[in-house]
Enzyme design. Structure first.
Site, short mmCIF file in Angstrom:
data_model
loop_
_atom_site.label_atom_id
_atom_site.label_comp_id
_atom_site.label_asym_id
_atom_site.label_seq_id
_atom_site.Cartn_x
_atom_site.Cartn_y
_atom_site.Cartn_z
N LYS A 70 5.26 9.56 27.33
CA LYS A 70 6.45 9.51 28.17
C LYS A 70 6.86 8.10 28.56
CE LYS A 70 6.95 12.92 31.16
NZ LYS A 70 6.70 13.95 32.21
N ASP A 106 12.63 15.30 35.07
CA ASP A 106 11.61 15.86 35.96
C ASP A 106 12.12 15.99 37.39
OD1 ASP A 106 9.63 16.26 34.06
OD2 ASP A 106 8.77 14.26 34.31
#
Length: 277
Positions: A70, A106
């Site tokens: 990520k 997120d």
């Protein structure tokens, strides 16, 4: 005349067997009758760059990114969204016009989950207590600040990690030592567990939440088990609770929309599919 290509998307990680994303996106594709595919891809760190630049040539319109890639994908992207830059990581890539666009959904997923399952929650009503300062905490903190939370009290077993996040996000984030972590909950309107405590195979969450504000909301980003020790403790204190599964589901919506052209619903049927054995 050749037929229109079938769009492909997927999720890359190392390992990838644990990911629920193929189940989420596969359900949406089937339910909505979209001709497309979403597949898991086990990609070693040393192969990440090669794979990313090969996917568009193979018909991929984008992909999700999970551990441990990520942060690394930010350096490989041609364009990085503001929120991915703030978080310092990306979980959603879109391949368009020969470029890799990186985003982080997120925080969006975290807040959307709270708004759906606790519609009376007011983020600006008081401080938030965030337990844990790992990678997941970055998206949560960014989401809370963007939603209007006035103060975040951050506590972590390794203080240095909490201090690094506080420095990154600015003076609205205050660090509290882990051995005094229960102070973070005092008067808090929102309480969030981002640690692995309470996850299957991990020690339970044992801190008291007794000092939280009346009517406060508690949520845990862990969803295995769905009802965590943190949420059980919160309910004992009379707090409203929201489980962590919805964050996973909502964070998937922006990517699906970018790749397949429609925003799918996060509903009870999707939860049942993801929770099925």
């Amino acid at each position: 005349m050749s037929a229109d290509p079938i769009p492909l998307a997927g999720v890359i990680g190392w390992p990838i067997w644990h990911s629920k994303s193929p189940r989420v996106h596969g359900y949406w594709l089937n339910f909505l009758g979209i001709k497309g595919h979403y597949i898991p891809m086990n990609v070693a760190p040393e192969d990440l760059e090669t794979v990313l630049h090969s996917l568009p040539k193979a018909g991929f319109v984008g992909c999700n990114v999970t551990i441990p890639h990520k942060e690394a994908v930010l350096a490989l992207a041609d364009e990085v969204s503001d929120r991915a830059a703030r978080v310092g990581a990306a979980n959603t890539l879109v391949f368009k016009d020969g470029k890799i666009h990186a985003d982080n959904t997120d925080g969006y997923g975290f807040i959307a989950n709270l708004k759906q399952n606790a519609p009376d929650w007011q983020p600006d009503a008081g401080p938030a207590a965030v337990f844990g300062a790992g990678g997941a905490a970055r998206g949560v903190i960014d989401g809370l600040l963007t939603a209007g939370v006035p103060e975040i009290r951050l506590t972590n077993r390794t203080r240095e990690r909490a201090e690094a996040l506080a420095e990154h996000f600015g003076d609205k984030v205050t660090v509290i030592a882990w051995d005094r972590a229960e102070i973070a909950a005092e008067g808090a309107n929102t309480l969030v567990n981002t640690t692995s405590l309470g996850m299957e195979g991990q020690p339970p969450f044992t801190l008291s939440l007794a000092g939280a504000a009346k009517g406060a909301l508690a949520t845990d980003i862990v969803y295995v088990p769905l009802d965590t020790p943190f949420l059980i403790e919160a309910r004992k204190q009379g707090l409203e609770t929201v489980d962590g599964l919805g964050m996973l589901l909502h964070q998937a919506v922006p990517g699906f929309n970018a790749w397949f052209g429609t925003s799918p619903a996060v509903d009870a049927a999707l939860r049942d599919v993801v929770l099925a054995p």
